[in-house]
Design an enzyme around this catalytic site. Structure first.
Site, PDB file in Angstrom:
ATOM      1  CD  GLU A  46      -1.566   3.140   0.135  1.00  0.00           C
ATOM      2  OE1 GLU A  46      -1.661   2.477   1.156  1.00  0.00           O
ATOM      3  OE2 GLU A  46      -2.053   4.278   0.013  1.00  0.00           O
ATOM      4  CG  ASP A  58      -4.457   2.185   2.112  1.00  0.00           C
ATOM      5  OD1 ASP A  58      -4.703   3.394   1.949  1.00  0.00           O
ATOM      6  OD2 ASP A  58      -4.714   1.320   1.260  1.00  0.00           O
ATOM      7  CG  ASP A  74      -3.862  -2.116   5.668  1.00  0.00           C
ATOM      8  OD1 ASP A  74      -2.862  -1.491   5.255  1.00  0.00           O
ATOM      9  OD2 ASP A  74      -4.648  -2.705   4.897  1.00  0.00           O
ATOM     10  CD  GLU A 100       0.088  -6.407   2.668  1.00  0.00           C
ATOM     11  OE1 GLU A 100       0.784  -6.071   1.692  1.00  0.00           O
ATOM     12  OE2 GLU A 100       0.375  -7.373   3.392  1.00  0.00           O
ATOM     13  CE1 TYR A 111      -7.269   1.095   3.387  1.00  0.00           C
ATOM     14  CE2 TYR A 111      -7.162  -0.184   5.418  1.00  0.00           C
ATOM     15  CZ  TYR A 111      -6.722   0.066   4.129  1.00  0.00           C
ATOM     16  OH  TYR A 111      -5.741  -0.734   3.581  1.00  0.00           O
ATOM     17  NE  ARG A 128      -7.203  -4.548   1.225  1.00  0.00           N
ATOM     18  CZ  ARG A 128      -7.091  -3.710   0.207  1.00  0.00           C
ATOM     19  NH1 ARG A 128      -6.888  -2.421   0.445  1.00  0.00           N
ATOM     20  NH2 ARG A 128      -7.180  -4.136  -1.039  1.00  0.00           N
ATOM     21  CG  HIS A 142      -8.002   0.325  11.209  1.00  0.00           C
ATOM     22  ND1 HIS A 142      -7.049   0.922  12.000  1.00  0.00           N
ATOM     23  CD2 HIS A 142      -7.326  -0.502  10.378  1.00  0.00           C
ATOM     24  CE1 HIS A 142      -5.847   0.496  11.652  1.00  0.00           C
ATOM     25  NE2 HIS A 142      -5.992  -0.375  10.670  1.00  0.00           N
TER      26      HIS A 142
END
Length: 872
Positions: free
Chosen positions: A7, A80, A82, A84, A293, A295, A340
């Site tokens: 990203e 990432d 997740d 998103e 991470y 989130r 996670h």
């Protein structure tokens, strides 16, 4: 060549160091496309088909990715871990497929931490894209789009002043508004407490009255001063001795490592960070490889991380602080696929990272994760009951002693709105002891309304209700602020009038869709999609089947009918019963008018039925009574020179003064910092006289003017500005002070400030050492180092902006500039030489294609100029 997509450029730079020369890492700069903001982007009649559109500012990056994809043998999507992240990877794959440059081999890899070991391990274990997570993303995106683009137009047409309504946003707003209503309807209740200051063996302590005249005393039992004084007298007259000493051992276990939600809550409590600021800093710490991470719903740590934490504890504390067995925590997340590992440091031998807000947040994460593996704290809670000789009256003293601190030696979790426990140390006492009574007091108290939500407590409440997901809380709360539905004061949410009105409208006409149970149930269905237990179009179809007819039904109603319904619905709040039994709707200004809710161009308000004869109004959010009502324009007096009336009025942007009528009228906003706090005729005359000429500048001979502008009082000289401290200073500043202020502003403004004074000087750029300033420009706030201007994204709160964030924005802006400058420079070079007419003609005959060259350069020059202007 193997092409890796992540990203952010920071993440790309970090992991490229860990990979071999065969890998090329590029950043997508977040999402590359989205649903266009127009009707038809989601088609419910065609299986909820979606029309995606590439972001206009991502063209350059998409071209770079596509060019490299042509040369690549393998595409590795490493966004990432997740939903998103999965969506970004899917979008990249679909765009490359549409351009017919998608490499034959496509793999998806995820890592929970950006460390060499984590990245290398992930590269060795590739997988395919997770279709269930992609379906869950599409369902959420379509659902939010359908709610926003179907419900928002209803608001615009039926509720003047309303801006938008979102699925989770509306429910979060309802929580804030309901708390505001609770506070307004709260009736304080008087109560008294009686306590004695006592002493035993030279050590003082406090004991509270818990039994009086044989009856148990609760908090609200003594409600009158007379009873309190009588109880005080009885305690003063009595001789109290210890009847019972109870000592109870207590054990406290450490909290689990941070999840997204608990990190946002604790950062708000302890550091004063907003949820969005917390997530920005955490994102940067993750991309720098400092933390895992950020989130996540998970509370468990990897086995190797637990071992590293235990080793660090053993090295820094004695053996008693390390429990025999590692601690294991269980996640409460409903969706295991998105749960996670907890947020933790990537290295437990690294107790400090970065500076400023980065260092503070890292310290919080480090201590919480390390404490989670430490021994429990052991405490001793003591309760001492003292009884008067007749047995009719009793006092109680409580205290708490830490026997062994355990994890408390490193970390203690913050709390929201809770009273501090009585943790004072009590003297040792035995049954029969009669401590000395030094003083008896009776104190008056009043019950307090529930506190307004802080970011921490609101996030906690949303999570308790199962509304939204922790990764979305920061953006949800930011939307409420951006729409001016709420304001934040001293880290507390206050519902604005527009927010209260929108909530009332949704509760009355769309009650189901802002109910907590329905919204939480819909979240469960979306989780079922990501878990592969539900089909995404079926979930959307079930929602749309009921939602669309409801919006159509409301859209058919007249605005006046909507206002009348809201008037009835809000009657208990707007017109509560009066203590004297009189009509709460009676107009306080005229004799027989009735008050009711009205809709205006700029929103709702309360007005008298005898308008226009009676001009009484009051704000929508002001419940009951006449206090603060606006009885219409107020004549302050006549101007001493013109003889015209100066009238005080209320407008869309607040109170103002006016002299004259029509186009010739002079007007001026009433500043909030008027000396004395009231608008008088003298002040009105002064304000209408602005701008004021201070005098001619001694060096240039040009006038120096003092005035009030969009950003407050200021000085102006030759296109250069200087800021004044307050309104009074406009009329008091003399030539010497004015010249000094303008010079100071010029020295601090730098060449890019245009003479404006910076909002804040952030400090020296950590890499170039140039001074970075926060400025206010025509298009909003921006940062500058004197050479490069970078506009603050809408997601960045200028009041929370850190030096490092500003430096990164400037670096990113500077990195995108060379290509544009490169096109621009040659165009100038070719245009510079001047040829005579004959030479021009000869050149044109020999080189007919030369006319096209400048045409290619012009757009680049225009684009570069436009971009430079937009930064300000």
């Amino acid at each position: 060549m193997q092409l890796v997509i992540v990203e952010s450029p920071a993440k790309a730079k970090t992991i490229e160091k860990y990979l071999g020369g065969d890998f090329h890492v590029l950043a997508s700069y977040g999402h590359i496309r989205d649903l266009p903001a127009k009707d038809g982007s989601v088609d419910p009649d065609d299986g909820f088909a979606m029309q995606w559109e590439n972001y206009g500012d991502k063209g350059k990056q998409l071209k770079a990715i596509a060019d490299q994809a042509k040369k690549a043998d393998r595409l590795i999507l490493a966004t990432d871990p997740d939903r998103e992240g999965e969506a970004i990877s899917w979008h990249v794959q679909e765009v490359l497929r549409a351009k017919k440059v998608l490499p034959q081999k496509v793999d998806r890899v995820t890592f929970n931490a950006i460390t060499k070991a984590a990245v290398t391990e992930a590269m060795a274990q590739p997988r395919a894209l997770d279709e269930d997570l992609i379906d869950a993303y599409r369902a959420r995106r379509a659902l939010d789009y359908l709610v926003g683009f179907t419900l928002s137009p209803v608001l615009w047409r039926k509720l003047p002043g309303a801006k938008s309504a979102g699925r989770v946003q509306s429910v979060a707003l309802r929580l804030v508004v309901e708390r505001e209503r609770e506070i307004e309807s709260f009736v304080p209740q008087e109560y008294w407490s009686v306590a004695a200051d006592m002493e035993q063996s030279g050590q003082g302590f406090t004991a509270r009255l818990v039994r009086w005249k044989g009856e148990k005393i609760e908090r609200l039992t003594i409600g009158k001063e007379g009873d309190a004084m009588a109880a005080k007298a009885d305690v003063e007259a009595g001789r109290f001795s210890v009847e019972k000493v109870e000592t109870k051992p207590v054990s406290r276990n450490p909290p689990a490592p941070f999840t997204t939600s608990t990190l946002q809550q604790e950062a708000a409590r302890k550091l004063g960070f907003s949820a969005s600021h917390t997530m920005r800093i955490a994102q940067q710490l993750y991309e720098d490889g400092a933390i895992t991470y950020m989130r996540t719903d998970g509370v468990q740590m990897d086995g190797s991380a637990i071992s590293a934490a235990r080793k660090a504890i053993a090295e820094h504390y004695d053996g008693g602080y390390l429990p025999e067995k590692p601690r294991q925590y269980q996640t409460k997340a409903k969706n295991a696929q998105e749960a996670h590992e907890a947020i933790r440091p990537t290295e437990f031998n690294r107790d400090k990272v970065g500076s400023g807000d980065h260092a503070r947040l890292y310290d919080l994460i480090f201590k919480r994760a390390l404490a989670s593996q430490m021994a429990s704290a052991r405490l001793e809670r003591t309760t001492i009951d003292l009884v008067e000789q007749t047995g009719q009256h009793a006092l109680r003293a409580t205290g708490q002693v830490v026997i062994f601190p355990g994890f408390l030696a490193l970390y203690e979790e913050g709390r929201d709105d809770s009273d501090d426990d009585d943790s004072k140390l009590l003297p040792r006492m035995s049954e029969g002891d009669a401590p000395a009574k030094k003083k008896v007091s009776a104190e008056q108290h009043f019950t307090q309304p529930p506190p307004r939500y802080s970011e921490a407590s609101l996030v906690k409440r949303l999570e308790e209700l199962g509304i939204g997901r922790p990764s979305t809380y920061a953006s949800t709360l930011q939307v409420l602020k951006d729409r001016d539905y709420v304001r934040v004061e001293k880290n507390r949410f206050f519902a604005e009038e527009s927010g209260r009105l929108v909530t009332a409208f949704l509760e009355r006409f769309f009650e189901r869709y802002v109910s907590y149970d329905f919204t939480a149930g819909l979240e469960d269905e979306l989780d079922d999609i990501s878990g592969g237990r539900a089909q995404w179009q079926a979930v959307l179809e079930a929602f749309w089947r009921d939602f669309k007819p409801k919006t159509a039904e409301v859209m058919e109603q007249k605005p006046s009918d909507i206002t009348a319904e809201l008037d009835k619905f809000l009657e208990p709040m707007l017109f509560p019963p009066k203590a004297d039994g009189s009509n709460p709707r009676a107009c306080p200004l005229c004799a027989d008018g009735q008050l009711s809710l009205r809709g205006g161009r700029f929103g709702a308000f309360i007005a008298c039925s005898n308008y226009p004869e009676c001009k009484y109004t009051r704000k929508f959010g002001q419940p009951g009574g006449s206090e603060g009502g606006d009885s219409g324009p107020e004549i302050l007096g006549q101007h001493p020179e013109t003889g015209q009336d100066i009238v005080k009025k209320s407008g869309r942007f607040g109170p103002y003064i006016e002299m004259g009528e029509g186009k010739e009228a002079k007007r001026g906003s009433i500043p909030k910092d008027l000396p004395g706090g009231e608008m008088t005729l003298d002040w009105a005359v002064k304000l209408l006289s602005l701008p004021r000429e201070v005098g001619l500048h001694p060096e240039t001979g040009l006038p120096i003017m003092a005035n009030i502008g969009r950003f407050g009082p200021y000085l102006l000289h030759d296109g250069k500005y200087g800021r004044l401290a307050n309104t009074a200073e406009i009329f008091e500043v003399g030539m010497n002070m004015a010249v000094a202020k303008l010079a100071d502003a010029a020295n601090r403004g730098g060449r890019s400030s245009g003479g404006r004074e910076p909002l804040k000087i952030l400090g020296a750029h950590p890499r170039t050492e140039a001074e970075i300033k926060l400025m206010e420009g025509r298009y909003g706030a921006y940062v500058t180092d004197g050479t490069t201007n970078a506009t603050l994204p809408k997601t960045v709160d200028k009041d929370q902006l850190t030096l490092e964030e500003a430096a990164q924005l400037i670096d990113a802006r500077a990195a995108s500039a060379p290509a544009k400058k490169g096109k621009k420079a040659p165009a100038k070079k070719k245009a510079a030489p001047k040829k005579d007419a004959a030479a021009k003609k000869e050149t044109a005959e020999k080189k007919p294609a030369a006319k096209k060259a400048p045409a290619k350069k012009a757009p680049a020059k225009k684009a570069a100029t436009k971009a430079a202007g937009a930064a300000e």
